[in-house]
Write an enzyme that holds these catalytic residues in place. Structure first.
Site, short mmCIF file in Angstrom:
data_model
loop_
_atom_site.label_atom_id
_atom_site.label_comp_id
_atom_site.label_asym_id
_atom_site.label_seq_id
_atom_site.Cartn_x
_atom_site.Cartn_y
_atom_site.Cartn_z
N GLY A 278 0.78 -1.39 0.14
CA GLY A 278 -0.04 0.10 0.09
C GLY A 278 0.91 1.12 -0.03
O GLY A 278 0.30 2.13 0.00
N CYS A 391 -15.02 4.28 -27.13
CA CYS A 391 -16.44 4.92 -27.23
C CYS A 391 -17.14 5.31 -26.03
O CYS A 391 -17.90 4.78 -25.49
CB CYS A 391 -17.31 4.13 -28.21
SG CYS A 391 -16.79 4.03 -29.87
N TYR A 421 -0.88 -1.78 -11.98
CA TYR A 421 -2.25 -1.86 -12.07
C TYR A 421 -2.67 -1.24 -13.39
O TYR A 421 -3.86 -0.62 -13.59
CB TYR A 421 -2.89 -1.26 -11.00
CG TYR A 421 -2.44 -1.62 -9.70
CD1 TYR A 421 -2.90 -2.99 -9.49
CD2 TYR A 421 -1.77 -1.08 -8.68
CE1 TYR A 421 -2.76 -3.86 -7.97
CE2 TYR A 421 -1.44 -1.76 -7.61
CZ TYR A 421 -1.79 -2.88 -7.31
OH TYR A 421 -1.38 -3.67 -6.04
#
Ligand code: LLP
Length: 463
Positions: A278, A391, A421
């Site tokens: 973290g 889109c 990530y």
């Protein structure tokens, strides 16, 4: 926080009064070492280089978009974590941030362990030769098959996440004639100062067993009764992209409190404590992450102090950094396709990728930086928004950044700190093909994850 909340103003954005880019940086061609991989620079022609290779050459050889990963930087960061924690602690790289077989080998060579959280990550780790005993298996809903594979392979630990799983793992191990080493993941009730979707230690979410109300203590009671498992420690992961160590301090205090209760009730001193990952990285020049040695020192001191207070032997500490190792090591290289100035607002710069290769901006409102990478420019800064080709109007890669006003189709731009990530959360939305990961080191580049092809897409579509 969002720049879109600002009143419309002239294109050159000097109207903006707050936020990261309230004023253009003094030198648009400069590359802040805080957000770029260590070997990144510019060559005599002004092109960004990494590991001694210019992005223009990389784009020619491997196409765009592409994730370009600085292998030397990855190894250096992995080693820095390893060295900072020394032999008295274990560093498990969190594979969810980005995992490939090359990465597994680098980790193995640099002496790190590996945290996996699915059968797919486990398969990748084992196929690249990571010794099973150096793997930790995570997840809040491991399937019976995953549990069986992990136990059969001999993973070093399984981190238990629910009451059902305590029994499942114990039974599986027994049926395989094994005793599986496990930790129990608890939620300590800490509110980490990060985005709601990446905070994990408050109680109202899916991970872990709450300390509150005695649930964690009850889980320990049950685990200690089962022959198939050996409870070696308690695990806590409070969230991601955290800069403030106070959350870890509270977490360590509460985990050690539980260890003390376990000692008092069962006469057992659990030998390990895992404080999760973290730790934050710099996505923009405004972020100030801590160095691994500072983090190691702080965490070790906190745990030692807490244990002394509770008159417990200090357990072996482990940590699970993912983003802090791989995040800064890669950038995404895009080619500019269109440049669309919207008078009084900003200029939309469309690139050949987008939310399929970086969902973090759309999902977490993440901030990124960007630089013109194929050349330098002395043109006036323009306020730009880098968008993808999907889109969807939320298909934004970089919400607001300054790019040179002469930016044109065909230019290459690079978004730093996309190592974590981004590829691991990439999708095929709109059937856009996922980019390759190209590792660069000492003047040599090689593909470690190849670009997806239309054949790959059609192979899954069995008609
Ligand atoms: N250990 C456990 C048990 C975890 O759940 C995680 C991340 C880590 C370690 C590694 O955390 P790191 O050091 O990489 O922050 N997709 C989100 C992040 C989700 C993290 C999930 N768990 C993002 O892009 O920010």
């Amino acid at each position: 926080m969002s720049r879109s909340a600002h009143p419309a103003g002239p294109r050159h954005a000097d109207v903006l009064t707050e936020g990261h880019y309230s004023a253009p940086p003094a030198d648009l061609n400069a590359l802040d070492p805080k957000v770029w991989a260590h070997t990144v620079g510019r060559d005599a022609d002004g092109a960004v280089t990494v590991g001694g290779i210019a992005v223009t050459q990389l784009a020619e050889e491997y196409g765009t978009p592409a994730y370009i990963l600085d292998e030397a930087d990855f190894r250096e960061r992995a080693r820095a974590w390893r060295t900072a924690f020394g032999t008295e602690a274990d560093v498990f790289y969190a594979g969810k941030a980005f995992l490939s077989r090359a990465v597994v080998r680098w980790l193995d060579e640099e002496g790190l362990n590996l945290d996996v959280c699915s059968g797919g990550e486990l398969a990748t780790a084992l196929s690249a030769g990571m010794p099973a005993e150096r793997i930790a298996f995570h997840g809040n809903n491991k399937s019976p098959e995953e549990i069986e594979r992990a136990v059969a392979a001999g993973v070093g630990r399984i981190v238990l996440d629910s009451f059902q799983e305590i029994v499942r793992v114990a039974h599986t191990a027994e049926s395989l004639g094994k005793r599986q080493r496990v930790q129990i993941r608890i939620t300590v009730g800490v509110e980490a100062h990060t985005h709601e979707f990446i905070a994990t230690a408050h109680e109202d979410q899916k991970f872990g067993i709450p300390l509150a109300g005695g649930q964690a203590a009850e889980a320990v009671r049950r685990a200690l009764q089962l022959d198939g498992i050996e409870l070696i420690g308690i695990h806590s992961h409070i969230g991601s992209q955290i800069f403030d160590m106070s959350g870890f301090e509270v977490a360590a205090h509460r985990v050690v409190g539980l260890l003390k209760d376990i000692r008092d009730e069962h006469g057992v001193e659990l030998p390990e404590i895992d404080l999760g990952g973290g730790l934050g990285i710099a996505y923009t020049s405004d972020d100030d992450p801590r160095e691994p040695h500072e983090i190691a020192k702080a965490l070790t001191e906190i745990v030692t102090r807490e244990c002394e207070g509770a008159r417990l032997r200090t357990p072996r500490i482990s940590v699970e950094p993912g983003r802090a190792i791989v995040g800064p090591t890669a950038f995404t290289l895009y080619e500019v396709g269109t440049v669309k100035p919207l008078d009084g607002l900003r200029t939309y710069v469309s690139v050949d990728g987008g939310m399929s290769d970086n969902i973090r901006t759309a999902l977490y409102d993440a901030e990124y930086s960007v630089a013109l990478a194929s050349r330098t420019s002395d043109a006036e800064p323009m306020l730009a928004r880098v968008v993808g080709k999907h889109c969807e109007s939320g298909d934004i890669v970089v919400k607001d950044a300054f790019l040179p006003g002469d930016l044109a189709p065909g230019d290459l731009i690079a978004v730093p700190a996309t190592g974590a990530y981004c590829r691991s959360m990439a999708s095929n939305y709109n059937h856009v093909l996922r980019p390759p990961v190209v590792a660069v080191r000492d003047g040599e580049a090689r593909v470690i994850v190849r670009r997806e092809t239309e054949e790959d897409l059609l192979r899954l579509d069995v008609g």
